[in-house]
Design a protein around this motif. Structure first.
Motif, PDB file in Angstrom:
ATOM      1  N   SER A   1       0.841  -1.209   0.000  1.00 35.87           N
ATOM      2  CA  SER A   1       0.000   0.000   0.000  1.00 35.87           C
ATOM      3  C   SER A   1       0.870   1.251   0.000  1.00 35.87           C
ATOM      4  CB  SER A   1      -0.911   0.009   1.229  1.00 35.87           C
ATOM      5  OG  SER A   1      -1.801  -1.069   1.203  1.00 35.87           O
ATOM      6  N   GLU A   2       1.944   1.230   0.814  1.00 39.23           N
ATOM      7  CA  GLU A   2       2.860   2.375   0.888  1.00 39.23           C
ATOM      8  C   GLU A   2       3.568   2.586  -0.452  1.00 39.23           C
ATOM      9  OE1 GLU A   2       5.537   2.173   4.228  1.00 39.23           O
ATOM     10  OE2 GLU A   2       3.955   1.428   5.543  1.00 39.23           O
ATOM     11  N   MET A   3       3.944   1.466  -1.096  1.00 39.68           N
ATOM     12  CA  MET A   3       4.660   1.553  -2.377  1.00 39.68           C
ATOM     13  C   MET A   3       3.762   2.174  -3.454  1.00 39.68           C
ATOM     14  SD  MET A   3       6.638  -1.462  -4.503  1.00 39.68           S
ATOM     15  CE  MET A   3       5.148  -2.374  -4.884  1.00 39.68           C
ATOM     16  N   LYS A   4       2.482   1.752  -3.488  1.00 41.66           N
ATOM     17  CA  LYS A   4       1.545   2.296  -4.478  1.00 41.66           C
ATOM     18  C   LYS A   4       1.318   3.785  -4.242  1.00 41.66           C
ATOM     19  CE  LYS A   4      -0.876  -2.070  -5.295  1.00 41.66           C
ATOM     20  NZ  LYS A   4      -2.106  -2.835  -5.012  1.00 41.66           N
ATOM     21  N   GLU A   5       1.206   4.140  -2.949  1.00 41.73           N
ATOM     22  CA  GLU A   5       0.995   5.544  -2.611  1.00 41.73           C
ATOM     23  C   GLU A   5       2.195   6.396  -3.027  1.00 41.73           C
ATOM     24  OE1 GLU A   5       0.098   8.402   1.281  1.00 41.73           O
ATOM     25  OE2 GLU A   5       0.102   6.212   1.508  1.00 41.73           O
ATOM     26  N   ALA A   6       3.411   5.868  -2.757  1.00 41.28           N
ATOM     27  CA  ALA A   6       4.628   6.598  -3.135  1.00 41.28           C
ATOM     28  C   ALA A   6       4.724   6.753  -4.648  1.00 41.28           C
ATOM     29  CB  ALA A   6       5.859   5.868  -2.598  1.00 41.28           C
ATOM     30  N   ALA A   7       4.376   5.683  -5.381  1.00 42.65           N
ATOM     31  CA  ALA A   7       4.439   5.740  -6.849  1.00 42.65           C
ATOM     32  C   ALA A   7       3.433   6.745  -7.402  1.00 42.65           C
ATOM     33  CB  ALA A   7       4.175   4.358  -7.426  1.00 42.65           C
ATOM     34  N   SER A   8       2.228   6.777  -6.781  1.00 41.68           N
ATOM     35  CA  SER A   8       1.196   7.713  -7.251  1.00 41.68           C
ATOM     36  C   SER A   8       1.612   9.160  -7.041  1.00 41.68           C
ATOM     37  CB  SER A   8      -0.138   7.435  -6.539  1.00 41.68           C
ATOM     38  OG  SER A   8      -0.046   7.768  -5.166  1.00 41.68           O
ATOM     39  N   LYS A   9       2.467   9.387  -6.038  1.00 40.25           N
ATOM     40  CA  LYS A   9       2.965  10.745  -5.765  1.00 40.25           C
ATOM     41  C   LYS A   9       4.280  11.019  -6.499  1.00 40.25           C
ATOM     42  CE  LYS A   9       0.972  11.051  -1.106  1.00 40.25           C
ATOM     43  NZ  LYS A   9       1.291  11.161   0.340  1.00 40.25           N
ATOM     44  N   GLU A  10       4.670  10.056  -7.375  1.00 38.40           N
ATOM     45  CA  GLU A  10       5.911  10.128  -8.140  1.00 38.40           C
ATOM     46  C   GLU A  10       7.157  10.188  -7.238  1.00 38.40           C
ATOM     47  OE1 GLU A  10       5.722  13.213 -11.061  1.00 38.40           O
ATOM     48  OE2 GLU A  10       4.036  12.293 -12.132  1.00 38.40           O
ATOM     49  N   GLU A  11       7.026   9.569  -6.060  1.00 37.86           N
ATOM     50  CA  GLU A  11       8.187   9.428  -5.159  1.00 37.86           C
ATOM     51  C   GLU A  11       8.843   8.078  -5.481  1.00 37.86           C
ATOM     52  OE1 GLU A  11       6.385   9.740  -1.330  1.00 37.86           O
ATOM     53  OE2 GLU A  11       6.285  11.930  -1.379  1.00 37.86           O
ATOM     54  N   PHE A  12       9.470   8.014  -6.644  1.00 38.97           N
ATOM     55  CA  PHE A  12       9.927   6.735  -7.178  1.00 38.97           C
ATOM     56  C   PHE A  12      11.091   6.140  -6.381  1.00 38.97           C
ATOM     57  CE2 PHE A  12       8.130   8.968 -10.961  1.00 38.97           C
ATOM     58  CZ  PHE A  12       6.998   8.173 -11.066  1.00 38.97           C
ATOM     59  N   GLU A  13      11.932   7.000  -5.815  1.00 39.26           N
ATOM     60  CA  GLU A  13      13.047   6.495  -5.001  1.00 39.26           C
ATOM     61  C   GLU A  13      12.517   5.788  -3.758  1.00 39.26           C
ATOM     62  OE1 GLU A  13      17.036   8.128  -2.725  1.00 39.26           O
ATOM     63  OE2 GLU A  13      16.078   9.400  -4.231  1.00 39.26           O
ATOM     64  N   LYS A  14      11.513   6.397  -3.107  1.00 38.69           N
ATOM     65  CA  LYS A  14      10.902   5.785  -1.927  1.00 38.69           C
ATOM     66  C   LYS A  14      10.208   4.478  -2.306  1.00 38.69           C
ATOM     67  CE  LYS A  14       7.521   6.683   1.735  1.00 38.69           C
ATOM     68  NZ  LYS A  14       6.531   7.650   2.292  1.00 38.69           N
ATOM     69  N   ALA A  15       9.512   4.486  -3.443  1.00 43.70           N
ATOM     70  CA  ALA A  15       8.815   3.276  -3.904  1.00 43.70           C
ATOM     71  C   ALA A  15       9.810   2.137  -4.158  1.00 43.70           C
ATOM     72  CB  ALA A  15       8.019   3.577  -5.176  1.00 43.70           C
TER      73      ALA A  15
END
Length: 614
Positions: A202-216
């Motif tokens: 869930s956290e990974m999808k949220e990070a990707a949706s916010k374009e926080e690709f490094e965090k994802a």
């Protein structure tokens, strides 16, 4: 606070605990009952039906009691007092300080650490019997969730700069965000890997949706790492299982209890424990005592505990465990299906461990018989000397507890005696080891005299703990070495400690006051144990000697010579035995050493003979 009574008739008909003491005012037994008077009166019957109770009462001198509000409170207090005082005639979970726990510290930004002591703060997991595995697990979790390792948060550390820590000291992560990682570690030790992965996805999808690709990407790597751990689980059952399975097996001296942990349908751990004071005690009573002491500290309580048989106080223990967990806990004795299969698996493991421990016990029993020892040699110490022509001489002391290496009691010594003189070095080694024991007994004698003379101030002398004094000393050598060692024991008034020497060539055992050696059969466990002690003391001494020698080589003046690297330095010292030999050698002799040429040989010669060293 406890109340002292002179007779069981003075006890109330109320729940509570009773404390039995011997003539030295030492607690020898703690028990609980819903009716103190009725329970304690049973100990004073003329015909006691159990040998263990008869022995207990032969040492009984005084009685105290504490009334509690309920039998459940009595159960909790009994478990706490047994753990605190370790009374001789109670069934006791053998001191598990030898086993490590994993602790999450009680701080705004907690750390994850390995400890052998349980304090009043923090969250604990364990104990774990496999030290290597728990170290690897903690290392894995620190890297996975980037948990801080610093003692104090005094600004950005190296770990935060190289992305091994989220850097709470530098404000790079909030307290709430950090606590989310701590919750995942808690779930990890509960075996709830699927829950962790679900949250991370869930956290990974949220990070990707916010374009926080490094965090994802970081979260993706965390998911993959946990997935690898999941694949290593060797048995899987229903996904929602949260169980402990407990089984028991007896050695001659103790009971072995095995606990298997199932979390979220996977076997995540298996530990074994010894129960002291369990000889001549029914298995259901041992298991009951184990559960009260095992779960009576800060640890995970499962929904269900599977047992081989019904235990005393079943409903009371269920109620207590349910209070600790916060919801219903069941104790069950399965009769069929997967649960019965699990109990049989635990029982099989208990028998395997029993056989291993029995083998150790047998070796000590055999050794006691062959050497005619008064006591079982639970603590055996081995000593050895290592040196080359008296140079860099070291001594070693190794200690075996119940037939296994007890590395906490190992010690190494740099010898002061000039060599080569192995006899004198061994004498020095024994003197340095035994001197603290001599001082302890000297203080004890002074203390006893002070008490006898009714002096108002006496120095308190702490009793020796298991491992402080050997039940047997083993030295390498023959009759001459033994005679020297016996002289040291006599000089220090420690001749109550048995000592032997083991001659390597024919594996002959020399004992004091005997002209002839003892020969133990080659296939006997007692000889194998002695050989293991002797070989381990030799290994430990040689390892330390090599370490010092390597350090000496590393610090050699040869390092200052052009063309001499580590390999040439070692070859030179090996060829000429020591630095003095190199200094005295001619250019021709130096050039003949493996790996040398005439130019480098000239450099070496000139360095020690003035031209390059003026």
């Amino acid at each position: 606070m406890s109340t002292k009574v002179n007779s069981p008739d003075e006890l109330p008909q109320k729940p509570g605990i009773y404390i039995m003491k011997d003539k030295n005012e030492e607690i020898i037994y703690v028990g609980k009952s819903k009716s103190l008077k009725n329970r304690v009166k049973s100990y004073f019957q003329k015909n006691l039906d159990r040998a263990k109770t008869q022995v207990l009462m032969s040492h009984f001198n005084s009685l105290e009691y504490i009334v509690t509000n309920s039998e459940k409170e009595a159960l909790i207090l009994e478990a706490n007092l047994i753990k605190k005082h370790r009374p001789r005639y109670n069934i006791r979970l053998k001191d598990d300080k030898r086993y490590p726990y994993v602790k999450l510290t009680d701080e705004d930004f907690p750390k994850i650490v390995i400890t052998r002591n349980i304090g009043k703060t923090g969250t604990y997991y364990g104990p774990f019997t496999d030290v290597t595995a728990v170290r690897q697990t903690v290392k894995f979790l620190k890297q996975l969730f980037r948990i801080r390792t610093c003692k104090r948060m005094n600004g950005p550390c190296l770990n935060s700069q190289i992305d091994l820590c989220y850097g709470p000291c530098n404000g790079q992560i909030t307290k709430e965000e950090y606590q989310e990682h701590i919750k995942k570690i808690d779930l990890f030790f509960q075996g709830k890997y699927n829950k962790i992965i679900k949250d991370l996805e869930s956290e990974m999808k949220e990070a990707a949706s916010k374009e926080e690709f490094e965090k994802a990407a970081i979260i993706r790597d965390q998911i993959n790492s946990i997935d690898e751990v999941m694949k290593k689980q060797f048995v899987e059952f229903e996904n929602d299982l949260d169980q402990d399975i407990i089984a028991i097996s007896y050695t001659i001296q103790n009971a072995v209890v095995v606990v298997m942990n199932i979390r979220s349908g996977k076997i995540v751990g298996k530990d074994d424990f010894l129960m002291d004071g369990s000889r001549h005690t029914r298995s259901d009573e041992v298991i009951s005592a184990f559960i009260k002491q095992y779960y009576g500290i800060n640890r995970h309580i499962p929904k269900e505990i599977l047992l081989e048989e019904e235990i005393p106080d079943n409903e009371l223990i269920e109620e207590w465990l349910s209070d600790l967990r916060g919801n219903k806990v069941s104790l069950k004795v399965p009769q069929k299906g997967n649960k019965l299969r699990l109990v049989r698996m635990a029982s099989k493991n208990a028998n395997i461990i029993k056989n291993q421990k029995q083998k150790m016990e047998n070796s000590m029993i055999e050794l006691k018989k062959y050497l005619k020892l008064e006591k079982l040699p639970r603590v055996i110490e081995g000593y050895d000397i290592s040196n080359i022509s008296g140079k860099l001489a070291v001594g070693s002391k190794v200690s075996f507890l119940d037939g296994k290496p007890n590395k906490k009691q190992y010690k190494k010594f740099k010898m002061n005696t000039p060599g080569p003189n192995d006899f004198a070095m061994m004498k020095e080694l024994l003197e340095r080891r035994l001197k603290p024991l001599k001082e302890h007994y000297d203080k004890l004698r002074i203390n006893e005299e002070d008490i006898k003379n009714k002096k108002s101030e006496t120095e308190k002398v702490e009793p020796l703990k298991l491992g402080d004094e050997p039940n047997l000393i083993v030295i390498d050598g023959g009759k001459g070495q033994l005679g020297m060692a016996v002289d040291v024991l006599n000089e220090y008034k420690l001749n109550h400690i048995p000592i032997i020497s083991l001659a390597k060539e024919f594996e002959e055992i020399y004992i004091p006051n005997s002209s002839f050696p003892i020969k133990i059969p080659q296939n006997n466990e007692a000889l194998h144990l002695l050989q293991q002690v002797r070989d381990e003391s030799h290994r430990f001494a040689v390892t330390y000697h090599r370490k010092l020698r390597s350090k000496k080589i590393e610090e050699s003046p040869l390092d200052n010579i052009v063309g001499v690297g580590k390999k040439r330095k070692i070859e030179l010292l090996k060829h000429f035995k020591d630095l003095d030999g190199v200094k005295k050698a001619s250019i021709k002799e130096i050039s003949e050493v493996k790996g040398m040429n005439e130019k480098v040989a000239s450099n070496v010669y000139n360095y020690f003979n003035g031209e390059d060293n003026e």
